[in-house]
Design a protein around this motif. Sequence first.
Motif, PDB file in Angstrom:
ATOM      1  N   GLY A   1       0.754  -1.177   0.049  1.00 36.97           N
ATOM      2  CA  GLY A   1      -0.088   0.079   0.146  1.00 36.97           C
ATOM      3  C   GLY A   1       0.728   1.345  -0.025  1.00 36.97           C
ATOM      4  N   ALA A   2       2.018   1.359   0.734  1.00 33.92           N
ATOM      5  CA  ALA A   2       2.752   2.287   0.794  1.00 33.92           C
ATOM      6  C   ALA A   2       3.424   2.719  -0.498  1.00 33.92           C
ATOM      7  N   MET A   3       3.739   1.604  -1.184  1.00 36.35           N
ATOM      8  CA  MET A   3       4.408   1.765  -2.427  1.00 36.35           C
ATOM      9  C   MET A   3       3.185   2.335  -3.583  1.00 36.35           C
TER      10      MET A   3
ATOM     11  N   ARG B   1      -1.552   6.148  10.456  1.00 37.40           N
ATOM     12  CA  ARG B   1      -2.869   5.741   9.988  1.00 37.40           C
ATOM     13  C   ARG B   1      -3.754   6.958   9.574  1.00 37.40           C
ATOM     14  N   LEU B   2      -3.517   8.056  10.685  1.00 41.13           N
ATOM     15  CA  LEU B   2      -4.232   9.291  10.470  1.00 41.13           C
ATOM     16  C   LEU B   2      -3.862   9.982   9.114  1.00 41.13           C
ATOM     17  N   PHE B   3      -2.572  10.126   8.973  1.00 43.09           N
ATOM     18  CA  PHE B   3      -2.006  10.694   7.805  1.00 43.09           C
ATOM     19  C   PHE B   3      -2.499   9.923   6.668  1.00 43.09           C
TER      20      PHE B   3
ATOM     21  N   ILE C   1       1.859  15.444   0.445  1.00 46.97           N
ATOM     22  CA  ILE C   1       2.477  15.436   1.907  1.00 46.97           C
ATOM     23  C   ILE C   1       1.841  14.533   2.998  1.00 46.97           C
ATOM     24  N   PHE C   2       0.965  14.385   2.919  1.00 43.60           N
ATOM     25  CA  PHE C   2       0.170  13.499   4.031  1.00 43.60           C
ATOM     26  C   PHE C   2       0.332  12.274   3.660  1.00 43.60           C
TER      27      PHE C   2
ATOM     28  N   ILE D   1       6.605   8.108   6.528  1.00 51.06           N
ATOM     29  CA  ILE D   1       7.605   8.622   7.630  1.00 51.06           C
ATOM     30  C   ILE D   1       7.186   8.262   9.106  1.00 51.06           C
ATOM     31  N   ALA D   2       5.927   8.447   9.245  1.00 49.20           N
ATOM     32  CA  ALA D   2       5.433   8.369  10.839  1.00 49.20           C
ATOM     33  C   ALA D   2       5.354   6.643  10.944  1.00 49.20           C
TER      34      ALA D   2
END
Length: 153
Positions: free
Chosen positions: A8-10, A80-82, A143-144, A150-151
């Motif tokens: 998912g990040a990718m 998760r929030l971001f 940015i989010f 990063i978080a």
Amino acid sequence: MSNLGHAGAMLMLLFGGLATGGIWVIAVDRLAVWNRMSVAEYATDFRRTLKHVDPMMPIFVSLSGLGAVLFSTQSSGSSRLFGWLGLFCLAVIMIGSILFGEPINSKFRRLAEGTPPEGVEGLRAFWRRFHFARTGVAVVALIFLIAAVIAAL
């Protein structure tokens, strides 16, 4: 984080970056050029840009959104929030494009190349303002999405 979260990040970063980059390039290049063109030149160039760029942008935004869902469901805390905030911004882009951009785009697509639709000056001015707003939302979305990854580190 699971392999699903990594995938998912990718997806969200790759396609979010491509979508934001494409939207940004139109804002800094085409909008300035279109503003100086005659109506006939603008109608031609706008239609050609739609032909090449418009089909891929919803795909990029959707794939980034899919990645954000996969990432966010596998994350916790601020990552998760971001991720969800990034997804919200992507949804704003898609909904705004469907409600405001696509009706204008369709007016140009239906006509022969170089033929401006009725009220073209008003359409050009509205689309320019709309696209600047969409560009801002796209940058915030990216940015989010970056902040989410990063978080999670």
